[in-house]
Design a protein around this motif. Structure first.
Motif, mmCIF file in Angstrom:
data_model
loop_
_atom_site.group_PDB
_atom_site.id
_atom_site.type_symbol
_atom_site.label_atom_id
_atom_site.label_comp_id
_atom_site.label_asym_id
_atom_site.label_seq_id
_atom_site.Cartn_x
_atom_site.Cartn_y
_atom_site.Cartn_z
ATOM 1 N N ARG A 176 116.473 -65.192 -82.324
ATOM 2 C CA ARG A 176 115.747 -64.657 -81.180
ATOM 3 C C ARG A 176 114.273 -65.012 -81.238
ATOM 4 N NH1 ARG A 176 116.113 -58.674 -81.513
ATOM 5 N NH2 ARG A 176 114.377 -58.951 -82.958
ATOM 6 N N ARG A 177 113.771 -65.508 -80.112
ATOM 7 C CA ARG A 177 112.335 -65.781 -80.011
ATOM 8 C C ARG A 177 111.666 -64.795 -79.058
ATOM 9 N NH1 ARG A 177 110.310 -70.238 -82.185
ATOM 10 N NH2 ARG A 177 108.572 -70.219 -80.719
ATOM 11 N N ILE A 178 112.452 -63.919 -78.418
ATOM 12 C CA ILE A 178 111.877 -62.912 -77.524
ATOM 13 C C ILE A 178 111.247 -61.820 -78.388
ATOM 14 C CG2 ILE A 178 112.388 -61.205 -75.736
ATOM 15 C CD1 ILE A 178 114.832 -62.970 -74.998
ATOM 16 N N PRO A 179 109.983 -61.469 -78.151
ATOM 17 C CA PRO A 179 109.341 -60.453 -79.001
ATOM 18 C C PRO A 179 109.986 -59.082 -78.826
ATOM 19 C CG PRO A 179 107.927 -61.039 -77.145
ATOM 20 C CD PRO A 179 109.064 -62.007 -77.132
ATOM 21 N N GLU A 180 110.020 -58.324 -79.899
ATOM 22 C CA GLU A 180 110.553 -56.957 -79.882
ATOM 23 C C GLU A 180 109.416 -56.017 -79.487
ATOM 24 O OE1 GLU A 180 112.271 -54.058 -79.390
ATOM 25 O OE2 GLU A 180 113.755 -55.377 -80.339
ATOM 26 N N LEU A 181 109.457 -55.547 -78.247
ATOM 27 C CA LEU A 181 108.335 -54.790 -77.692
ATOM 28 C C LEU A 181 108.383 -53.303 -78.017
ATOM 29 C CD1 LEU A 181 108.171 -56.470 -74.158
ATOM 30 C CD2 LEU A 181 106.808 -57.017 -76.175
ATOM 31 N N SER A 182 109.511 -52.820 -78.558
ATOM 32 C CA SER A 182 109.621 -51.386 -78.837
ATOM 33 C C SER A 182 109.857 -51.087 -80.308
ATOM 34 C CB SER A 182 110.746 -50.780 -77.976
ATOM 35 O OG SER A 182 110.428 -50.876 -76.606
ATOM 36 N N SER A 183 109.505 -52.052 -81.166
ATOM 37 C CA SER A 183 109.638 -51.808 -82.601
ATOM 38 C C SER A 183 108.522 -50.879 -83.077
ATOM 39 C CB SER A 183 109.588 -53.135 -83.366
ATOM 40 O OG SER A 183 108.471 -53.897 -82.950
ATOM 41 N N PHE A 184 108.842 -50.023 -84.040
ATOM 42 C CA PHE A 184 107.884 -49.168 -84.742
ATOM 43 C C PHE A 184 107.332 -48.010 -83.908
ATOM 44 C CE2 PHE A 184 107.065 -53.650 -86.125
ATOM 45 C CZ PHE A 184 107.859 -53.614 -87.267
ATOM 46 N N VAL A 185 107.775 -47.824 -82.669
ATOM 47 C CA VAL A 185 107.158 -46.803 -81.812
ATOM 48 C C VAL A 185 108.198 -45.810 -81.304
ATOM 49 C CG1 VAL A 185 105.217 -48.240 -81.092
ATOM 50 C CG2 VAL A 185 107.350 -48.347 -79.805
ATOM 51 N N ALA A 186 107.730 -44.800 -80.559
ATOM 52 C CA ALA A 186 108.587 -43.684 -80.156
ATOM 53 C C ALA A 186 109.556 -44.039 -79.037
ATOM 54 C CB ALA A 186 107.717 -42.509 -79.718
ATOM 55 N N ARG A 187 109.314 -45.130 -78.295
ATOM 56 C CA ARG A 187 110.199 -45.474 -77.185
ATOM 57 C C ARG A 187 111.355 -46.367 -77.651
ATOM 58 N NH1 ARG A 187 105.468 -48.793 -75.896
ATOM 59 N NH2 ARG A 187 105.925 -50.919 -76.595
ATOM 60 N N THR A 188 112.413 -46.392 -76.841
ATOM 61 C CA THR A 188 113.520 -47.324 -77.112
ATOM 62 C C THR A 188 113.386 -48.587 -76.284
ATOM 63 O OG1 THR A 188 114.900 -46.346 -75.368
ATOM 64 C CG2 THR A 188 115.121 -45.434 -77.600
ATOM 65 N N ASN A 189 112.727 -48.460 -75.130
ATOM 66 C CA ASN A 189 112.564 -49.589 -74.200
ATOM 67 C C ASN A 189 111.218 -49.480 -73.505
ATOM 68 O OD1 ASN A 189 115.646 -48.701 -74.140
ATOM 69 N ND2 ASN A 189 115.610 -50.896 -73.706
ATOM 70 N N THR A 190 110.813 -50.583 -72.890
ATOM 71 C CA THR A 190 109.625 -50.548 -72.033
ATOM 72 C C THR A 190 110.058 -50.238 -70.608
ATOM 73 O OG1 THR A 190 109.738 -52.905 -71.502
ATOM 74 C CG2 THR A 190 108.460 -52.288 -73.447
ATOM 75 N N CYS A 191 109.111 -49.790 -69.799
ATOM 76 C CA CYS A 191 109.427 -49.443 -68.408
ATOM 77 C C CYS A 191 109.850 -50.666 -67.604
ATOM 78 C CB CYS A 191 108.208 -48.792 -67.737
ATOM 79 S SG CYS A 191 107.746 -47.207 -68.449
ATOM 80 N N GLY A 192 109.318 -51.826 -67.952
ATOM 81 C CA GLY A 192 109.567 -53.009 -67.133
ATOM 82 C C GLY A 192 110.799 -53.810 -67.491
ATOM 83 N N GLU A 193 111.496 -53.465 -68.564
ATOM 84 C CA GLU A 193 112.586 -54.340 -69.016
ATOM 85 C C GLU A 193 113.967 -53.909 -68.555
ATOM 86 O OE1 GLU A 193 114.095 -53.966 -73.260
ATOM 87 O OE2 GLU A 193 112.172 -52.892 -73.438
ATOM 88 N N SER A 216 98.646 -39.127 -65.959
ATOM 89 C CA SER A 216 98.941 -38.425 -67.206
ATOM 90 C C SER A 216 99.956 -39.237 -67.998
ATOM 91 C CB SER A 216 99.501 -37.032 -66.910
ATOM 92 O OG SER A 216 98.522 -36.214 -66.312
ATOM 93 N N VAL A 217 99.948 -39.048 -69.320
ATOM 94 C CA VAL A 217 100.835 -39.799 -70.204
ATOM 95 C C VAL A 217 102.030 -38.918 -70.564
ATOM 96 C CG1 VAL A 217 100.984 -41.161 -72.318
ATOM 97 C CG2 VAL A 217 98.790 -40.928 -71.153
ATOM 98 N N VAL A 218 103.236 -39.439 -70.315
ATOM 99 C CA VAL A 218 104.442 -38.663 -70.595
ATOM 100 C C VAL A 218 105.456 -39.504 -71.364
ATOM 101 C CG1 VAL A 218 104.204 -37.155 -68.579
ATOM 102 C CG2 VAL A 218 105.507 -39.279 -68.375
ATOM 103 N N GLN A 219 106.347 -38.797 -72.020
ATOM 104 C CA GLN A 219 107.510 -39.421 -72.660
ATOM 105 C C GLN A 219 108.758 -38.802 -72.037
ATOM 106 O OE1 GLN A 219 107.634 -39.772 -77.047
ATOM 107 N NE2 GLN A 219 109.685 -38.866 -76.955
ATOM 108 N N VAL A 220 109.668 -39.628 -71.553
ATOM 109 C CA VAL A 220 110.895 -39.118 -70.939
ATOM 110 C C VAL A 220 112.096 -39.748 -71.621
ATOM 111 C CG1 VAL A 220 109.807 -38.720 -68.694
ATOM 112 C CG2 VAL A 220 110.947 -40.890 -69.122
ATOM 113 N N SER A 221 113.174 -38.980 -71.704
ATOM 114 C CA SER A 221 114.440 -39.483 -72.225
ATOM 115 C C SER A 221 115.522 -39.199 -71.201
ATOM 116 C CB SER A 221 114.792 -38.807 -73.559
ATOM 117 O OG SER A 221 113.840 -39.123 -74.549
ATOM 118 N N GLY A 222 116.449 -40.158 -71.047
ATOM 119 C CA GLY A 222 117.515 -39.970 -70.078
ATOM 120 C C GLY A 222 118.450 -41.156 -70.038
#
Length: 644
Positions: A38-55, A113-119
């Protein structure tokens, strides 16, 4: 072989129980296999999210996700749009009683405002898809939400289409950076620089070396920023470029140097310049002009963004003399015509007084440009404003001639010219219907310069009326070569100054002229021009100490003591060498189509050199200046203000 190596690696890490060994082995194996594929960068490594909003897409339907971002928009407390650096996604606000706490958080949080959502990723209802959004086929059915931080009332909305003054944008730069355009600009800049590093270091063996920021005064060039030291009367200067250091690295045998270099020039209030800026700085040993030019063409081709038309190499080249004669500048925009034409021969026997006077003098010429469809798109007042510009800025008379116009716009002098040479002028200038000729007479360089300026002004006027001359999607690269080595000083034309810098080597064919006619000597200096903007400049350097000393001391009248370290180094077996510096800010500005270089720099200064966000530069109390043995001499009006 891979599994044996992996087993040995796992045994070397520790001696865990069988189950843990299996987990480590399986996890490491998957990572190694994935990283190799894989050459696509991992944008959600090491952080609280599983995915980015745009992907998120339809392929993610049914997945449980956790997203973090800013609330961009909320409608009727039914859904909101969440934004992060990667894009937007629609979030459905739960309406049932069991999720009242989630609804309260998402409905009461202010915009931005900054929020974290799961769903869960679900399909939008039929007919509610948004084809303008990459995530427009899906939405998030929220199960839990957390307010990470609230936002106070903003000074402006975080939307690209909302008009903001530049001063306000710079004052709240951290908010301006949230806009999609700024995100795009800075991320494209990062990607291009990374590709440049890859090309230079990985493919061609360049060494990335940092050079000092605290240096000493350098003769010639722009004014430098002065930094006090604790030694009385001793000062550092911030380097205009790493020029001397990169030459010394060649003397040191590094062979191929590269740096993303910070440079500093105290140029005062200039609209589209920055006091601190970035260069892609390059130097090579045992190289000639062709080698440097080929390297840069390959570098730009390799690092060019994939969403733009590919760069075609080799770039065309033009001598300085040709550029001046045809375009009136050393950085011509070759995307459109309207070239300068020398029509002196047409008027050798003219009876028109001002043309006679000009042609009777040495270097006297008659030059002209033809504005196609000029009478169709330009008004009388436009022509007069062009004439005024030439008179005010160049002290040069410009005569408009309308060879085929039905309107009676020709002045008596223009009518005389038409009676004498109408057919010859139309033939030579290739004038079509509605064409307008702007004609001037005088010394060659001055006549070319004024028409070069008017050529660009005409392009602006025509494009403002709807005519497209300069395709914004076209990138027209050009090398300009064979510059003069010296120019007369503006304040004292009897003395010389370097056209580029004092370390530029003379053209081999012109070295014999150094002692007799130095003004006629061409240099081994080359500029890279893109769409009428200089984006790079370099030269083959002087590697002979005696020649360097002669140019500095005898021709430029500079104090060689300031450069004794460089002259000494050249005496100790300096190899032939040359280099170039690309202006990264200007290059990215042109690639992105940004209106100003400030739009491709994260934290730029205003055109007056101020940081409007932090209010730098700032004053210091006298006790903090004392260790540097300096004190401020306040102007009289400032002293009066401080007293009140």
């Amino acid at each position: 072989m891979f599994s044996c190596w992996l087993s040995r690696l796992c045994r070397g890490l520790s001696t865990p129980t069988g189950r843990v060994t299996h987990l480590i082995q399986g996890s490491l194996s998957r990572r190694l296999m994935l990283s190799s594929q894989r050459r696509i960068p991992e944008l959600s490594s090491f952080v609280a999210r599983t995915n980015t909003c745009g992907e998120l897409r339809s392929s993610h339907l049914g997945q449980e996700v956790t997203l973090c971002g800013w609330i961009q928009y909320r409608r009727q407390n039914i859904f909101l749009v969440l934004r992060d650096f990667h894009g937007l996604v629609q979030v459905v606000i739960p309406q049932d009683e069991s999720a009242a706490s989630v609804k309260k958080i998402l409905c009461e949080a202010p915009m931005e405002s900054v929020v974290q959502v799961s769903g869960t990723v679900i399909s939008r209802p039929p007919g509610q898809e948004n084809p303008k959004m990459p995530t427009g086929e899906i939405e998030i059915k929220v199960k839990s939400a957390q307010l990470l931080n609230t936002c106070k009332k903003l000074p402006f909305e975080i939307k690209d289409f909302v008009k903001k003054t530049e001063a306000l944008r710079l004052q709240y730069r951290y908010l301006d950076l949230r806009s999609f355009q700024m995100q795009y600009n800075l991320r494209l800049r990062s990607r291009m620089v990374m590709k440049m590093r890859e090309y230079l270091c990985n493919l061609h063996g360049f060494v990335d070396i940092e050079t000092p920021t605290l240096f000493k005064r350098t003769p010639g060039g722009a004014k430098e920023f002065v930094i006090p030291s604790r030694e009385p009367g001793k000062f550092y200067c911030l380097p205009q470029s790493p020029q001397q250091f990169k030459q010394l690295l060649m003397v040191g045998g590094l062979d191929r140097y590269f740096q993303v270099a910070r440079c500093y020039r105290d140029e005062g209030s200039r609209p589209d310049r920055q006091p601190e800026f970035t260069q892609i700085d390059i130097e090579m040993s045992f190289v000639d002009q062709i080698g440097i030019r080929s390297l840069i063409e390959g570098l730009l081709q390799y690092s060019w963004p994939s969403d733009k038309d590919p760069v075609v190499v080799p770039f065309p080249s033009m001598t300085f003399a040709e550029a001046l004669a045809s375009y009136g500048t050393d950085k011509p925009d070759t995307r459109f015509g309207m070239k300068i034409v020398d029509i002196s021969d047409v008027f050798r026997n003219t009876k028109v007084g001002f043309l006679q006077d000009a042609l009777s003098k040495p270097q006297g010429t008659v030059k002209a440009i033809c504005i196609s469809e000029g009478t169709k798109y330009l008004k009388r007042k436009d022509i007069e404003s062009l004439r005024k510009l030439a008179a005010d800025h160049f002290n040069q008379e410009v005569l408009p001639v309308f060879p085929k116009a039905n309107r009676n716009w020709n002045s008596p002098v223009a009518k005389s010219i038409m009676e004498e040479q109408r057919s010859e002028l139309i033939r030579l200038m290739e004038i079509q219907e509605d064409g307008v000729v702007l004609l001037t007479a005088g010394e060659h360089r001055k006549a070319c310069s004024v028409l070069g300026k008017l050529r660009l002004e005409c392009a602006d006027l025509l494009e403002a009326r709807g005519l497209v001359l300069r395709d914004p999607a076209l990138f027209s690269f050009l090398w300009v070569v064979d510059f003069p080595l010296f120019l007369p000083k503006e304040e004292n034309p009897g003395e010389l100054e370097s056209a580029h810098h004092p370390f530029t080597a003379p053209h081999p064919s012109d070295i014999h002229l150094l002692h007799t006619e130095p003004k006629q000597v061409r240099s081994q200096h080359y500029d890279l021009v893109l769409n009428g903007n200089e984006i790079g400049g370099g030269s083959i350097r002087i590697h002979d100490a005696e020649l360097q000393r002669y140019i500095l001391a005898t021709l430029l009248k500079e104090d060689v003591k300031l450069l004794s370290h460089l002259l000494q180094a050249l005496d100790f077996g300096a190899p032939p060498h040359g280099g170039i510096a690309l202006g990264l800010d200007r290059l990215i500005c042109l690639v992105t189509g940004a209106p100003s270089i400030r739009d491709v720099i994260a934290f730029p200064k205003s055109f007056r050199g101020h940081d409007l966000m932090s209010n730098a530069p700032d004053s210091l109390p006298p006790e903090e200046l004392k260790p540097y043995h300096i004190q401020v001499s306040w102007p009289a009006d400032s002293e009066a203000e401080r007293a009140h």
